[in-house]
Design a protein around this motif. Structure first.
Motif, PDB file in Angstrom:
ATOM      1  N   THR A 147      10.020  -7.700  -0.424  1.00  0.00           N
ATOM      2  CA  THR A 147       8.751  -6.968  -0.478  1.00  0.00           C
ATOM      3  C   THR A 147       8.983  -5.471  -0.684  1.00  0.00           C
ATOM      4  O   THR A 147       8.273  -4.814  -1.454  1.00  0.00           O
ATOM      5  N   ILE A 148       9.991  -4.910  -0.013  1.00  0.00           N
ATOM      6  CA  ILE A 148      10.321  -3.484  -0.190  1.00  0.00           C
ATOM      7  C   ILE A 148      10.740  -3.220  -1.627  1.00  0.00           C
ATOM      8  O   ILE A 148      10.283  -2.268  -2.274  1.00  0.00           O
ATOM      9  N   ALA A 149      11.619  -4.084  -2.162  1.00  0.00           N
ATOM     10  CA  ALA A 149      12.115  -3.899  -3.533  1.00  0.00           C
ATOM     11  C   ALA A 149      10.985  -3.993  -4.552  1.00  0.00           C
ATOM     12  O   ALA A 149      10.966  -3.258  -5.548  1.00  0.00           O
ATOM     13  N   SER A 150      10.024  -4.861  -4.300  1.00  0.00           N
ATOM     14  CA  SER A 150       8.938  -5.088  -5.261  1.00  0.00           C
ATOM     15  C   SER A 150       7.915  -3.967  -5.264  1.00  0.00           C
ATOM     16  O   SER A 150       7.277  -3.707  -6.292  1.00  0.00           O
ATOM     17  N   ASN A 151       7.762  -3.285  -4.110  1.00  0.00           N
ATOM     18  CA  ASN A 151       6.656  -2.330  -3.986  1.00  0.00           C
ATOM     19  C   ASN A 151       7.057  -0.871  -3.829  1.00  0.00           C
ATOM     20  O   ASN A 151       6.223   0.017  -4.034  1.00  0.00           O
ATOM     21  N   CYS A 152       8.309  -0.602  -3.466  1.00  0.00           N
ATOM     22  CA  CYS A 152       8.697   0.766  -3.109  1.00  0.00           C
ATOM     23  C   CYS A 152       9.858   1.243  -3.976  1.00  0.00           C
ATOM     24  O   CYS A 152      10.956   1.522  -3.478  1.00  0.00           O
ATOM     25  N   GLY A 153       9.632   1.371  -5.244  1.00  0.00           N
ATOM     26  CA  GLY A 153      10.686   1.785  -6.169  1.00  0.00           C
ATOM     27  C   GLY A 153      11.119   3.230  -5.998  1.00  0.00           C
ATOM     28  O   GLY A 153      12.205   3.609  -6.445  1.00  0.00           O
ATOM     29  N   ASN A 154      10.277   4.058  -5.347  1.00  0.00           N
ATOM     30  CA  ASN A 154      10.621   5.469  -5.150  1.00  0.00           C
ATOM     31  C   ASN A 154      11.337   5.727  -3.829  1.00  0.00           C
ATOM     32  O   ASN A 154      11.615   6.878  -3.487  1.00  0.00           O
ATOM     33  N   LEU A 155      11.650   4.663  -3.095  1.00  0.00           N
ATOM     34  CA  LEU A 155      12.216   4.800  -1.758  1.00  0.00           C
ATOM     35  C   LEU A 155      13.561   5.523  -1.793  1.00  0.00           C
ATOM     36  O   LEU A 155      14.442   5.190  -2.581  1.00  0.00           O
ATOM     37  N   GLU A 156      13.712   6.522  -0.903  1.00  0.00           N
ATOM     38  CA  GLU A 156      14.953   7.286  -0.796  1.00  0.00           C
ATOM     39  C   GLU A 156      15.657   7.065   0.531  1.00  0.00           C
ATOM     40  O   GLU A 156      16.878   7.080   0.597  1.00  0.00           O
ATOM     41  N   ARG A 157      14.880   6.858   1.606  1.00  0.00           N
ATOM     42  CA  ARG A 157      15.459   6.667   2.934  1.00  0.00           C
ATOM     43  C   ARG A 157      14.743   5.530   3.650  1.00  0.00           C
ATOM     44  O   ARG A 157      13.513   5.506   3.701  1.00  0.00           O
ATOM     45  N   LEU A 158      15.520   4.617   4.219  1.00  0.00           N
ATOM     46  CA  LEU A 158      14.960   3.434   4.878  1.00  0.00           C
ATOM     47  C   LEU A 158      15.718   3.188   6.171  1.00  0.00           C
ATOM     48  O   LEU A 158      16.953   3.253   6.200  1.00  0.00           O
ATOM     49  N   GLU A 159      14.986   2.911   7.243  1.00  0.00           N
ATOM     50  CA  GLU A 159      15.635   2.551   8.510  1.00  0.00           C
ATOM     51  C   GLU A 159      14.964   1.330   9.111  1.00  0.00           C
ATOM     52  O   GLU A 159      13.739   1.269   9.230  1.00  0.00           O
ATOM     53  N   LEU A 160      15.790   0.360   9.510  1.00  0.00           N
ATOM     54  CA  LEU A 160      15.338  -0.833  10.213  1.00  0.00           C
ATOM     55  C   LEU A 160      15.969  -0.806  11.600  1.00  0.00           C
ATOM     56  O   LEU A 160      17.186  -0.982  11.742  1.00  0.00           O
ATOM     57  N   ARG A 161      15.155  -0.588  12.644  1.00  0.00           N
ATOM     58  CA  ARG A 161      15.692  -0.411  13.996  1.00  0.00           C
ATOM     59  C   ARG A 161      15.723  -1.695  14.813  1.00  0.00           C
ATOM     60  O   ARG A 161      16.079  -1.659  15.990  1.00  0.00           O
ATOM     61  N   MET A 215       0.824  -1.214   0.000  1.00  0.00           N
ATOM     62  CA  MET A 215       0.000   0.000   0.000  1.00  0.00           C
ATOM     63  C   MET A 215       0.858   1.264   0.000  1.00  0.00           C
ATOM     64  O   MET A 215       0.326   2.368  -0.096  1.00  0.00           O
ATOM     65  N   LEU A 216       2.170   1.118   0.132  1.00  0.00           N
ATOM     66  CA  LEU A 216       3.058   2.274   0.278  1.00  0.00           C
ATOM     67  C   LEU A 216       3.920   2.479  -0.965  1.00  0.00           C
ATOM     68  O   LEU A 216       5.099   2.801  -0.879  1.00  0.00           O
ATOM     69  N   GLY A 217       3.324   2.320  -2.121  1.00  0.00           N
ATOM     70  CA  GLY A 217       4.075   2.389  -3.377  1.00  0.00           C
ATOM     71  C   GLY A 217       4.704   3.739  -3.662  1.00  0.00           C
ATOM     72  O   GLY A 217       5.688   3.828  -4.400  1.00  0.00           O
TER      73      GLY A 217
END
Length: 510
Positions: free
Chosen positions: A420-434, A393-395
């Motif tokens: 899943t991130i790679a398949s759905n979020c092609g516009n992603l610029e910043r990602l954090e996994l805490r 849902m966060l494309g």
């Protein structure tokens, strides 16, 4: 035998000729024109430029080109150069900086009337200035100061806990009426647990009279700032667009109603870590305001107050409301049903433990497609399974923050999450996994999942992970692809949705 010697000599001479041709045609950095070297030098820090100036006369001439000295920091403990004496700085101002200087940072030992006079006379295009008094135990004598840069649009003053600034400030009031951006930075990050006497080290009521054209005001971590100071600024700054009072814990919101009534252009209000009281917040005429960006993180607002406020703001685009016990499923539901959430493009609900998986899923099913930032960190119950349901849902998301630093009773299967991130979020610029490194489970096939993320998310410029084996694996993968600066640790970097704020560039300080 003689024939063999002749043949050998001819062959050797031909080889030497070929080598000379290669040497003649080989390009070296000395062959580059000055304008190309100047462009290369522009990507280096001033410390590196100063080292290169020692190489040769030509490089020294290029290194001292005033075009490389538009933005200068003289605070070595933060980011800049160390200047050993005032005489050296005065020489630099006239010879090195000159009319091209736009931005300068000065530590307390270099803030003198002679330096400020020289900047005023030799740097007519100076528009941004930072003055760091934070380590001061005593001010210089400014009684003879008669000049100050007059074209300043941005000024940041780092305050001391004990030094009163009025002797300096009254000398500059007549020169700063063109200011559009003002930062006053307190000692919030340096304060200790013990209760100490609080001093009002700068007179805000006089300062506001000297700065009528302010658009952006940032009062950060100042222990004496209260609602009367907000009221003072709102009474004189009719152009005000953005007000930030993050970590000013004496702010209760008692003058918010007046602020909103007076500041018709106010679109951004940041009140992280303040002592807002629900009764004051509910008195504000939110339905008549132009507010679009709101940060109320770590405040004690009640659920009733949150519903009242969120359902009345007509065009909210940015909401940061983490660490609030009153933010629950009921607030989310009523906001969806009674409020206007169609404009929302950034949502940060860090550590909102009273929101359930089901409540969050329902909200994102309706509004996830419009979000550019989604930060749902610090919630142990939101694991990788829920994220894999949310991510489709966060494309359109550019910023995503997930995970919690506390150890969980379940494992996070990070390979599937990366897919899943790679398949759905092609516009992603910043990602954090805490998530804690001990909770991350990955296999020998992790490299493939990381490869897919790296190839599909080409706009990714920052990926933050907890330090551990998985961080080392991801970092090595990106470095092999010459994307050296992308992967970082939570020790020294955090991802924030603040990048989406309209006045983000003006809010940056230090």
């Amino acid at each position: 035998m003689d024939n063999w010697n002749v043949l050998a000599a001819q062959t050797s001479s031909q080889a030497i000729g070929r080598d000379e041709t290669v040497v003649k045609t080989r390009l070296t950095i000395e062959k580059l024109p000055d304008k190309v070297l100047l462009h290369i030098f522009s990507y280096l820090s001033h410390r590196e430029i100063c080292r290169l100036a020692r190489i040769c006369r030509r490089w020294r001439k290029i290194a001292y080109d005033t075009r490389l000295w538009k933005n200068v920091s003289l605070r070595p403990e933060v980011s800049g150069l160390h200047v050993g004496s005032l005489e050296m700085l005065l020489s630099l101002i006239s010879v090195r900086f000159g009319p091209t200087l736009r931005y300068i940072e000065l530590p307390i030992e270099l803030i003198t009337h002679t330096v400020l006079h020289e900047l005023s006379a030799k740097c007519p295009n100076l528009t941004h200035m930072l003055l760091d008094f934070s380590t001061a135990m005593q001010l210089h004598d400014f009684s003879e100061m008669q000049a100050f840069p007059t074209k300043l649009r941005y000024m940041c003053i780092c305050l001391s806990e004990v030094i009163f600034m009025e002797g300096f400030m009254r000398k500059i009031y007549n020169f700063i009426n063109g200011l559009e951006v003002l930062h006053l930075v307190g000692t919030y990050e340096k304060c200790e647990e013990e209760e100490e006497e609080i001093y009002e080290v700068i007179n805000v009521h006089k300062l506001k009279s000297a700065t009528p054209n302010l658009r952006v005001i940032n009062l950060y971590g100042i222990n004496f700032i209260d609602d009367s100071h907000i009221d003072a600024f709102s009474s004189n700054c009719i152009q005000l667009e953005c007000l930030a009072v993050n970590f000013c814990n004496k702010v209760t919101g008692s003058t918010l109603k007046t602020l909103v009534q007076r500041s018709k252009r106010l679109t951004c209000l940041l009140m992280n870590g303040t002592s807002l009281k629900s009764e004051f917040v509910m008195q504000v005429e939110w339905d008549k305001c132009a507010l679009q960006e709101l940060d109320i993180t770590a405040t004690d607002l009640t659920s009733e107050c949150l519903v009242d406020m969120l359902t009345r703001i007509p065009n909210l685009k940015f909401l940061s409301a983490g660490q609030i016990n009153g933010f629950n499923d009921t607030v989310l539901k009523q906001w969806m049903e009674q409020g206007n959430t169609r404009s929302l493009n950034s949502l940060d609900l860090d550590s909102s433990d009273n929101i359930t998986d089901e409540g969050m899923l329902k909200f994102l099913q309706r509004h996830g497609h419009q979000l550019s930032a989604c930060c749902l960190s610090g919630m142990p119950h939101i694991t990788d399974q829920l994220w894999m349901s949310i991510l489709p849902m966060l494309g359109n998301c550019k910023i995503i923050v997930m995970g919690t630093a506390e150890k969980l009773g379940v494992n996070i299967h990070v390979d599937q999450l990366m897919d899943t991130i790679a398949s759905n979020c092609g516009n992603l610029e910043r990602l954090e996994l805490r998530w804690d490194p001990d909770n991350l489970r990955f296999s020998d096939k992790s490299q493939k999942a990381i490869d897919i993320l790296r190839v599909k998310c080409l706009k990714l410029r920052c990926m933050v992970l907890s330090d551990g084996r998985y961080y080392e694996t991801v970092k090595a993968n990106f470095e092999r692809a010459d994307r050296i600066t992308v992967v970082r640790t939570t020790t020294c970097c955090r991802v924030s949705p603040y990048h989406l704020l309209r006045n983000y560039n003006d809010l940056i300080f230090n």
